[in-house]
Design a protein around this motif. Structure first.
Motif, short mmCIF file in Angstrom:
data_model
loop_
_atom_site.label_atom_id
_atom_site.label_comp_id
_atom_site.label_asym_id
_atom_site.label_seq_id
_atom_site.Cartn_x
_atom_site.Cartn_y
_atom_site.Cartn_z
N ALA A 31 47.47 41.45 32.13
CA ALA A 31 45.67 41.59 31.79
C ALA A 31 44.86 41.91 33.00
O ALA A 31 45.19 40.64 33.25
N ASP A 32 43.27 42.25 32.36
CA ASP A 32 42.98 41.71 33.61
C ASP A 32 42.06 39.85 33.35
O ASP A 32 42.80 38.82 32.02
N VAL A 33 42.05 38.71 34.53
CA VAL A 33 41.85 37.75 34.06
C VAL A 33 41.29 37.13 33.45
O VAL A 33 41.97 36.06 33.13
N LYS A 34 39.86 38.31 33.27
CA LYS A 34 38.71 37.22 31.93
C LYS A 34 39.61 37.31 30.68
O LYS A 34 39.00 36.60 30.28
N HIS A 84 39.13 27.76 42.26
CA HIS A 84 39.67 28.73 42.04
C HIS A 84 39.04 30.35 41.34
O HIS A 84 38.45 31.12 41.80
N LEU A 85 38.78 29.93 40.41
CA LEU A 85 38.36 30.72 39.25
C LEU A 85 36.37 30.67 39.65
O LEU A 85 35.99 31.88 39.10
N ALA A 86 36.19 29.78 40.18
CA ALA A 86 34.84 29.40 40.08
C ALA A 86 33.79 30.64 41.07
O ALA A 86 33.08 31.00 40.86
N GLN A 120 29.20 27.57 21.12
CA GLN A 120 29.21 28.80 20.46
C GLN A 120 29.03 29.92 21.67
O GLN A 120 30.09 30.82 21.18
N ASP A 121 29.68 29.99 22.99
CA ASP A 121 29.68 30.41 23.97
C ASP A 121 30.89 31.08 24.15
O ASP A 121 31.67 32.15 23.49
N ARG A 122 31.59 29.50 23.76
CA ARG A 122 33.62 30.10 23.85
C ARG A 122 33.60 30.91 22.35
O ARG A 122 33.95 31.87 22.41
N LEU A 123 33.15 30.59 21.23
CA LEU A 123 33.22 30.86 20.06
C LEU A 123 33.13 32.83 20.48
O LEU A 123 33.41 33.76 19.19
N ALA A 138 34.94 32.36 33.16
CA ALA A 138 35.67 31.39 34.19
C ALA A 138 35.12 29.78 34.03
O ALA A 138 35.42 29.14 33.48
N ALA A 139 33.55 29.58 33.60
CA ALA A 139 33.21 28.50 33.14
C ALA A 139 33.66 28.06 31.57
O ALA A 139 33.65 27.17 31.12
N ALA A 140 33.83 29.24 30.03
CA ALA A 140 34.08 28.76 29.64
C ALA A 140 35.33 27.62 29.72
O ALA A 140 35.26 27.08 28.53
N PHE A 141 36.45 28.55 30.52
CA PHE A 141 37.88 28.17 30.96
C PHE A 141 37.76 27.17 31.63
O PHE A 141 38.00 25.77 31.32
N ALA A 142 36.52 26.86 32.52
CA ALA A 142 36.27 25.30 32.66
C ALA A 142 36.20 23.92 31.80
O ALA A 142 36.03 23.19 32.30
#
Length: 203
Positions: free
Chosen positions: A142-145, A122-124, A175-178, A26-30
């Motif tokens: 699939a699952d939300v993640k 919502h996701l947070a 790096q986190d998203r990658l 959720a944080a990566a998406f944000a």
């Protein structure tokens, strides 16, 4: 599909691919949303009619991105968001593409921000069980993640589609998203390509 359905190769990545500080999908998406929002604020009226990708102009691609946020909100059960059952990813957002043609770049950026905040707020609030719940986005269940990782990749790709169309430099995921995208996709690449594909990750 869930994260647990991925093959055991998921845990067999090279030791040199060091896991960054833990975050969540959720944080990566944000953060992907924030990157794209910044790009949208840089667009001008002169940019709006330039060709972008998938036979869409820059303005139409902005509308498509607004539409994907609306569609995801609908699939997650948030009120006030219409569901389009088209299996074609572009056609599923056609109403938003059409609407965006009547907006200025500033208005489109504001609308993307508005619909995105509904999603990210919502996701947070979702805990691990919420992120593990089954949901649908277009043809994928699939699952939300897992869906969020797909959306991170989509937003990053279209962010660069917009930037390339108007002559701005590329943006790259942190790096986190990658890390998250790599761990999700590499087992699937292995299943599809077997020994015929060699992937080199350069960072």
């Amino acid at each position: 599909m869930t994260s647990e359905d991925l093959p055991p190769e998921l845990d067999a990545l090279p030791a040199s691919l060091t896991e960054p500080t833990p975050s969540n999908e959720a944080a990566a998406f944000a953060r992907a949303v924030d990157d794209l929002q910044h790009t949208l604020t840089l667009l001008t009226v002169k940019d709006w009619g330039l060709p972008a990708v998938n036979d869409l102009t820059v303005g139409e691609l902005a509308g498509h991105l607004i539409g994907t946020q609306i569609a995801m909100a609908a699939e997650l059960g948030l009120k006030g968001a219409p569901v389009n059952d088209s299996t074609d990813h572009i056609e599923a957002t056609r109403a938003s593409i059409t609407d965006a043609s009547a907006l200025t770049p500033g208005e489109a950026a504001a609308e993307f921000d508005r619909v995105s905040r509904v999603l990210t707020d919502h996701l947070a609030q979702l805990d691990e069980s919420g992120l593990a719940a089954t949901a649908r986005f277009g043809p994928i269940t699939a699952d939300v993640k897992f869906l969020l990782l797909g959306r991170v990749f989509e937003l990053w790709t279209h962010d660069n589609d917009l930037r390339r169309a108007v002559g701005l430099g590329r943006v790259e995921p942190d790096q986190d998203r990658l890390w998250m995208m790599t761990r999700a996709v590499m087992p699937l690449v292995r299943l599809i390509g077997d020994e015929r594909i060699r992937i080199v990750l350069t960072g």
